[in-house]
Design a protein around this motif. Structure first.
Motif, PDB file in Angstrom:
ATOM      1  N   THR A 110       0.768  -1.065   0.029  1.00  6.21           N
ATOM      2  CA  THR A 110      -0.064   0.032   0.049  1.00  6.21           C
ATOM      3  C   THR A 110       0.606   1.211   0.025  1.00  6.21           C
ATOM      4  O   THR A 110       1.821   1.328   0.796  1.00  6.21           O
ATOM      5  N   VAL A 111       0.503   2.060  -0.960  1.00  4.65           N
ATOM      6  CA  VAL A 111       1.382   3.527  -1.078  1.00  4.65           C
ATOM      7  C   VAL A 111       0.412   4.430  -0.667  1.00  4.65           C
ATOM      8  O   VAL A 111      -0.509   4.527  -1.075  1.00  4.65           O
ATOM      9  N   ILE A 112       0.956   5.014   0.689  1.00  2.00           N
ATOM     10  CA  ILE A 112      -0.122   6.000   1.054  1.00  2.00           C
ATOM     11  C   ILE A 112       0.494   7.521   1.039  1.00  2.00           C
ATOM     12  O   ILE A 112       1.607   7.716   1.307  1.00  2.00           O
ATOM     13  N   GLN A 113      -0.159   8.107  -0.156  1.00  2.86           N
ATOM     14  CA  GLN A 113       0.469   9.259  -0.807  1.00  2.86           C
ATOM     15  C   GLN A 113      -0.311  10.315  -0.390  1.00  2.86           C
ATOM     16  O   GLN A 113      -1.789  10.427  -0.892  1.00  2.86           O
ATOM     17  N   ARG A 114       0.196  11.569   0.037  1.00  2.00           N
ATOM     18  CA  ARG A 114      -0.667  12.637   0.426  1.00  2.00           C
ATOM     19  C   ARG A 114      -0.747  13.328  -1.048  1.00  2.00           C
ATOM     20  O   ARG A 114       0.465  13.487  -1.545  1.00  2.00           O
ATOM     21  N   ALA A 115      -1.660  14.382  -1.264  1.00  3.32           N
ATOM     22  CA  ALA A 115      -1.576  15.339  -2.069  1.00  3.32           C
ATOM     23  C   ALA A 115      -2.260  16.476  -1.756  1.00  3.32           C
ATOM     24  O   ALA A 115      -2.976  16.466  -1.192  1.00  3.32           O
TER      25      ALA A 115
END
Length: 146
Positions: free
Chosen positions: A112-117
């Protein structure tokens, strides 16, 4: 006030649809652990997750659905679940922090890639999960305060 309540309800509905659309991996999974599984390359999975997020931002839900491991994930469900949230977020501005996790939904190893944007009106967090074969295992979008 009613507009905010409606907006919150739409976002909750969007998240519910996404949760039903696929068997995602998230920090709430009992077998979830921080870090990457041995098979995952950090740069490659980050790029793969950002591609999915770019497709979501472009509203190319057909392509997102095509990458999913679950045939129940359709472009229509994704659009219903994400369209309202994207409208609220405004224009995409860029990626920020990223973290990684791993789990084994249904006995299959997933990253799981937990990417903030950052968006024009809102900050968001995407949890994008992939199986070792590169198929999409889960996609969750959260509104982030602050």
């Amino acid at each position: 006030m009613k507009k905010r309540m409606l907006a919150a309800a739409v976002l909750v509905a969007a998240l519910a649809v996404l949760c039903l659309a696929g068997c995602g991996s998230s920090a709430s999974d009992e077998n979830y652990r921080e870090g990457l599984p041995a098979w995952a390359d950090e740069a490659a999975v980050t790029e793969q997750a950002r591609e999915v997020i770019d497709l979501v931002n472009a509203r190319d839900f057909d392509e997102v659905a095509a990458r999913w491991d679950d045939e129940n994930a359709t472009a229509e469900k994704l659009e219903q679940g994400l369209g309202g949230a994207l409208d609220q977020f405004g224009a995409f501005e860029g990626f920020t922090d990223v973290k990684y996790g791993q789990s084994a939904p249904a006995g299959r190893s997933a990253v799981t890639v937990i990417q903030r944007a950052d968006y024009e009106n809102q900050k968001a967090q995407f949890n994008v999960s992939f199986y070792e074969d590169g198929s999409l295992a889960g996609l969750y979008v959260y509104k982030v305060e602050g």
